[in-house]
Design a protein around this motif. Structure first.
Motif, PDB file in Angstrom:
ATOM      1  N   UNK A   1      15.452  10.977  -8.327  1.00  0.00           N
ATOM      2  CA  UNK A   1      14.251  10.854  -7.987  1.00  0.00           C
ATOM      3  C   UNK A   1      13.744  10.267  -6.881  1.00  0.00           C
ATOM      4  N   UNK A   2      13.186  11.016  -5.724  1.00  0.00           N
ATOM      5  CA  UNK A   2      12.927  10.114  -4.668  1.00  0.00           C
ATOM      6  C   UNK A   2      12.109   8.988  -4.972  1.00  0.00           C
ATOM      7  N   UNK A   3      12.309   7.968  -3.762  1.00  0.00           N
ATOM      8  CA  UNK A   3      11.578   6.557  -4.243  1.00  0.00           C
ATOM      9  C   UNK A   3      12.347   5.787  -5.179  1.00  0.00           C
TER      10      UNK A   3
ATOM     11  N   UNK B   1      10.314   1.993  -6.970  1.00  0.00           N
ATOM     12  CA  UNK B   1      11.792   2.006  -6.604  1.00  0.00           C
ATOM     13  C   UNK B   1      12.581   1.797  -8.039  1.00  0.00           C
ATOM     14  N   UNK B   2      11.680   1.458  -9.010  1.00  0.00           N
ATOM     15  CA  UNK B   2      12.526   0.742 -10.283  1.00  0.00           C
ATOM     16  C   UNK B   2      12.028   1.803 -11.364  1.00  0.00           C
ATOM     17  N   UNK B   3      11.280   3.173 -11.050  1.00  0.00           N
ATOM     18  CA  UNK B   3      10.989   3.672 -12.289  1.00  0.00           C
ATOM     19  C   UNK B   3      11.870   4.385 -13.307  1.00  0.00           C
ATOM     20  N   UNK B   4      13.054   4.645 -12.759  1.00  0.00           N
ATOM     21  CA  UNK B   4      14.073   5.281 -13.523  1.00  0.00           C
ATOM     22  C   UNK B   4      15.418   4.183 -13.890  1.00  0.00           C
ATOM     23  N   UNK B   5      16.243   4.751 -14.715  1.00  0.00           N
ATOM     24  CA  UNK B   5      17.394   4.046 -14.764  1.00  0.00           C
ATOM     25  C   UNK B   5      18.369   4.564 -13.770  1.00  0.00           C
TER      26      UNK B   5
ATOM     27  N   UNK C   1       7.340  11.842   3.087  1.00  0.00           N
ATOM     28  CA  UNK C   1       6.724  10.656   2.775  1.00  0.00           C
ATOM     29  C   UNK C   1       7.713   9.473   2.002  1.00  0.00           C
ATOM     30  N   UNK C   2       8.456   9.930   1.135  1.00  0.00           N
ATOM     31  CA  UNK C   2       9.475   9.048   0.538  1.00  0.00           C
ATOM     32  C   UNK C   2      10.325   8.565   1.679  1.00  0.00           C
TER      33      UNK C   2
ATOM     34  N   UNK D   1       0.747  -1.210   0.023  1.00  0.00           N
ATOM     35  CA  UNK D   1       0.074   0.090   0.142  1.00  0.00           C
ATOM     36  C   UNK D   1       0.784   1.289  -0.004  1.00  0.00           C
ATOM     37  N   UNK D   2       1.867   1.285   0.986  1.00  0.00           N
ATOM     38  CA  UNK D   2       2.785   2.341   0.839  1.00  0.00           C
ATOM     39  C   UNK D   2       3.240   2.699  -0.366  1.00  0.00           C
ATOM     40  N   UNK D   3       3.930   1.591  -0.940  1.00  0.00           N
ATOM     41  CA  UNK D   3       4.671   1.653  -2.344  1.00  0.00           C
ATOM     42  C   UNK D   3       3.591   2.282  -3.238  1.00  0.00           C
ATOM     43  N   UNK D   4       2.336   2.015  -3.469  1.00  0.00           N
ATOM     44  CA  UNK D   4       1.609   2.398  -4.263  1.00  0.00           C
ATOM     45  C   UNK D   4       1.211   3.717  -4.161  1.00  0.00           C
ATOM     46  N   UNK D   5       1.142   4.205  -2.866  1.00  0.00           N
ATOM     47  CA  UNK D   5       0.779   5.722  -2.584  1.00  0.00           C
ATOM     48  C   UNK D   5       2.022   6.580  -3.059  1.00  0.00           C
ATOM     49  N   UNK D   6       3.207   6.045  -2.700  1.00  0.00           N
ATOM     50  CA  UNK D   6       4.535   6.684  -2.963  1.00  0.00           C
ATOM     51  C   UNK D   6       4.951   6.986  -4.324  1.00  0.00           C
TER      52      UNK D   6
END
Length: 272
Positions: A263-265, A252-256, A180-181, A137-142
């Motif tokens: 990028x926070x998170x 946590x894997x959004x960017x290279x 939050x991050x 849940x926290x990962x989705x919100x973040x």
């Protein structure tokens, strides 16, 4: 550090410490450094990637240790706390919350305007075992929050560049995302047993005197109506980006790795 009255724990938080973030009130910023902020931070991003690789293995080892001892080993807790503080300073600069270049120092820097406070302590073994499930849940919100902010980051950058400072509502919403991050990352790294919370700022605690002096602009973090609207807007935009954009990877894997430091998170140390 003396704990202010408003920061005293609620009954349901008696055995946990929710990490806190200190950022000063928004100040005037040099437009030139705003213009080339991310270029200036490239060396910091590289250092974050390297430190993050070490933090990844430290987190994995710490997870196994916490299963047996119900706490992180002291050397691992110190390293992960230092890494969390370092990346938070870099992220605060990247998000234009401060105009002071983060130092290349791993230890706590009391003179730097961005500081965090974590208190690694006893952990619930069951919560450690199922941490990856509890994090969902926290990962989705973040992820939604960060996606929404980055979808409009060019607009935010232009506003700060033109005005020479970050407007208060934008500062509140951006600081809320960073805090939050930071709390999410602290929970991932088992630096706290406190689940990430208070996305919309700090509510008034029962019995808190009106004269309780704040420590910083984010401790406590009080969101104005405009700041609350912006937080909600970022979440909605993040949801739209995730549903229709089709480009958002898991948290946590959004960017290279080249962009991850900004990028926070987006962390290289999260084992999940």
């Amino acid at each position: 550090m003396t704990q202010p009255t408003w920061a005293s724990k609620l009954p349901d938080e008696a055995d946990e410490w929710l990490p806190v973030l200190d950022i000063p009130e928004p100040q005037a910023q040099r437009r030139l450094t705003v213009l080339v902020r991310w270029i200036l931070l490239i060396p910091q991003f590289i250092v974050l990637v390297i430190l993050g690789i070490v933090a990844f293995f430290a987190t994995v080892i710490g997870w196994f240790a916490a299963l047996f001892t119900a706490r992180l080993p002291d050397p691992i807790a110190r390293y992960l706390s230092g890494f969390l503080a370092y990346e938070t300073r870099v992220h605060a600069s990247a998000l234009l919350l401060v105009d002071v270049y983060p130092p290349f120092v791993f230890r706590p820097v009391s003179a730097y305007p961005v500081r965090i406070e974590v208190r690694p302590g006893r952990l619930n073994r069951l919560a450690v075992l199922f941490r990856i499930i509890l994090l969902i849940p926290a990962a989705i919100v973040q992820s939604l929050f960060a996606s929404g902010w980055y979808a409009v980051c060019v607009v935010s950058w232009l506003v700060v560049l033109i005005l020479g400072r970050m407007p208060r509502p934008l500062f509140e919403a951006t600081a809320a995302m960073l805090r939050y991050t930071m709390r999410y990352n602290a929970y991932v790294a088992m630096l706290t047993s406190a689940y990430p919370k208070r996305l919309f700022g700090d509510r008034d605690f029962p019995g808190t005197p009106d004269s309780a002096a704040p420590v910083s602009a984010t401790r406590p973090l009080r969101l104005s109506t405009a700041g609350t609207v912006l937080v909600t807007l970022f979440l909605v935009i993040g949801l739209i980006v995730n549903i229709f954009g089709g480009t958002t990877a898991p948290p946590d894997k959004t960017h290279d790795s080249a962009v991850c430091g900004a990028a926070p998170g987006c962390r290289t140390d999260a084992p999940f």
